[in-house]
Write an enzyme that holds these catalytic residues in place. Structure first.
Site, short mmCIF file in Angstrom:
data_model
loop_
_atom_site.label_atom_id
_atom_site.label_comp_id
_atom_site.label_asym_id
_atom_site.label_seq_id
_atom_site.Cartn_x
_atom_site.Cartn_y
_atom_site.Cartn_z
N CYS A 264 7.05 2.94 0.03
CA CYS A 264 6.90 1.72 -0.77
C CYS A 264 6.28 2.02 -2.13
CB CYS A 264 6.07 0.70 -0.02
SG CYS A 264 4.52 1.34 0.64
N GLU B 267 3.75 -7.62 1.92
CA GLU B 267 3.99 -6.54 0.97
C GLU B 267 5.49 -6.44 0.80
OE1 GLU B 267 4.30 -1.82 1.01
OE2 GLU B 267 2.52 -2.58 2.05
#
Length: 507
Positions: free
Chosen positions: A282, A245
């Site tokens: 994020c 990620e």
């Protein structure tokens, strides 16, 4: 050669707190991986794995005060936020224990032989087996939920894969504490402590991804760091899956009707999403498309008021602070960019939240504004003022992959025929792994239907790092053709001795 010490640092002061460990040598990385590899067989029993995961959750909950205090001292994220993160972390561990007990993650499929078909079909039985040792690269911004005891570790252990975690340098003491609790839980469940390994150091992370006994890797972090590891995983003599990620802009589109209906509410909500965790989530909204005109002005005013009332925040480390300050300076200097609330220094060790504004036409002309289309880690967002749906669509067309995309619609736009809102849904579906309507992407529920990933550069694969299907990353399918029942794994035998859910085709 002297060992390199690993220090715990207080981000609120920049001062070293304590020496926690030393950076692992290649020999020590090799030892951790080989010990984990040897421990694979012990994880084969599903009942033991489930007990281990629940025991780990219990020990973490029991040490909550210590864990939260350690994490706060190293990240400045605050006890409230970290208490919630710990609950999420232990909830993940228990959810994966439940998944192991239930068994559908094995995806058992049986096709009975049928000689009448053309061509004839043999007896086929298929399920999934663990890959082997998994390397986990801990995240800076989630010292629990995406680090040593986090989702990558929990899902890999649930799949039957031992893990070796590369600790993040921003929270080494928290990492050591959590690893010790996981190892205690392993021993209490009758497993070797080595099913969970921990190493420190940048070079150790490279040694880990290159080790021939590492079978897969999970990463949460920057595009630069993740891409380097991804390339290293692909360059091995035997390439391995790398589930990374990386970076995400998480665009938001506010329609004209939504701005007319509730501009102030949206502006205030946006400010909360941008400053949550000092902008270090994020899924922080990093680019917001707002209609030009009076309603857009009202939204921007509400955003400015809320951000101006937000106090300074401490970032995870001083390197991130310097990167944030440099990033906002670079973006603010671009042609046509203004700073209605200027983000910047908030004291010696803190930063002040703010937002930048630019017209969609400026953004779309030439390549000078490319930095605005890249993530800036910290409490800042870019408001893009657009005129008409075509201009908004053109801006969206410039974006890469994202973890999330959010639409702020009026109530009327969410009812009846899809119309323009339906076209927006279609467009952002191509950009992101999760679509949010009339909410905010911060806060990723740990649930079976969750997807936390997206097209590159949001992620390097199409899997999720959150939710029940995260376990699939660490498994591979095997089919058995015409194998006598006595020779089959217990999971595939005709009598189904483990009571697993399975899909059967044929009589």
């Amino acid at each position: 050669m002297a060992a390199t010490p690993v220090w715990s640092v207080d981000p609120r002061t920049g001062k070293q707190r304590e020496r926690v460990a030393v950076e692992a040598t290649p020999h020590e990385v090799d030892g951790a991986v080989r010990a984990a590899h040897t421990a694979r067989a012990a994880l084969a029993d599903a009942t033991t794995r489930a007990a281990f995961l629940r025991g780990a959750a219990g020990l973490l909950d029991g040490a909550a005060d210590l864990v939260v205090a350690a994490a706060d001292a190293e990240t400045a994220l605050g006890p409230g936020r970290l208490t919630g993160e710990l609950a999420r972390t232990t909830g993940q561990l228990r959810a994966f224990a439940d998944a192991v007990d239930e068994g559908s993650y094995l995806d058992v499929r049986i096709d009975r032989a049928d000689p009448s078909l053309t061509p004839p079909r043999p007896e086929l039985r298929r399920y999934k087996v663990p890959l082997g040792v998994v390397a986990v690269y801990a995240a800076s911004n989630f010292p629990l939920a995406f680090s040593v005891p986090g989702g990558d570790t929990a899902s890999a252990l649930a799949a039957g894969c031992p893990v070796v975690v590369k600790a993040h340098p921003d929270h080494p003491a928290t990492s050591e504490l959590c690893a010790s609790l996981l190892r205690r839980a392993a021993v209490a469940a009758g497993l070797p402590a080595e099913v969970v390994g921990l190493v420190h150091g940048f070079d150790a992370g490279l040694e880990l991804i290159r080790h021939p006994l590492v079978s897969a890797a999970g990463f949460t972090g920057s595009i630069r760091g993740g891409r380097a590891l991804f390339d290293a995983a692909a360059a091995r003599p035997v390439p391995i899956p790398f589930h990374g990620e990386l970076g995400s802009l998480n665009p938001v589109v506010v329609t004209g009707a939504a701005a007319a209906e509730r501009a102030e509410e949206i502006g205030t909500g946006l400010a909360g999403a941008v400053t949550l965790g000092a902008g270090q989530f994020c899924v922080k909204p990093g680019l917001v498309l707002v209609p030009d005109g009076p309603d857009g002005d009202r939204l921007a005013d509400a955003l400015a008021k809320s951000l101006a009332e937000t106090g300074p925040g401490v970032l995870l480390d001083h390197r991130m602070r310097e990167n944030f300050l440099a990033g906002v300076r670079e973006r603010a200097a671009l042609p046509g960019v203004t700073a209605p609330v200027a983000p910047g220094p908030g004291g010696d060790h803190a930063v002040a939240a703010g937002f930048l504004s630019v017209g969609a036409r400026d953004l779309l002309e030439g390549g000078a504004h490319e930095p605005l289309l890249e993530e800036c880690f910290g409490p800042v967002t870019v408001v893009v003022r657009y005129s008409g749906q075509r201009e908004a669509a053109d801006v969206l067309g410039r974006l890469g992959g994202n973890l999330s995309a959010t639409l702020q619609l009026s109530r009327a736009e969410g009812e009846g025929a899809p119309g323009p809102a339906g076209e927006l849904i279609r467009q952002v579906t191509e950009l992101a792994g999760r679509i949010v309507v009339n909410g905010w992407p911060t806060g990723v529920a740990v649930a079976p239907a969750q997807h936390h990933g997206g097209p590159y550069p949001a992620a390097t694969s199409h899997s999720t790092s959150v939710g029940g299907t995260a376990i699939e990353r660490w498994l591979r399918p095997v089919a058995y053709q015409s194998v006598p029942d006595a020779l089959l794994p217990a999971e595939l035998r005709e009598a189904n001795p483990l009571g697993l859910p399975r899909r059967v085709t044929g009589g």
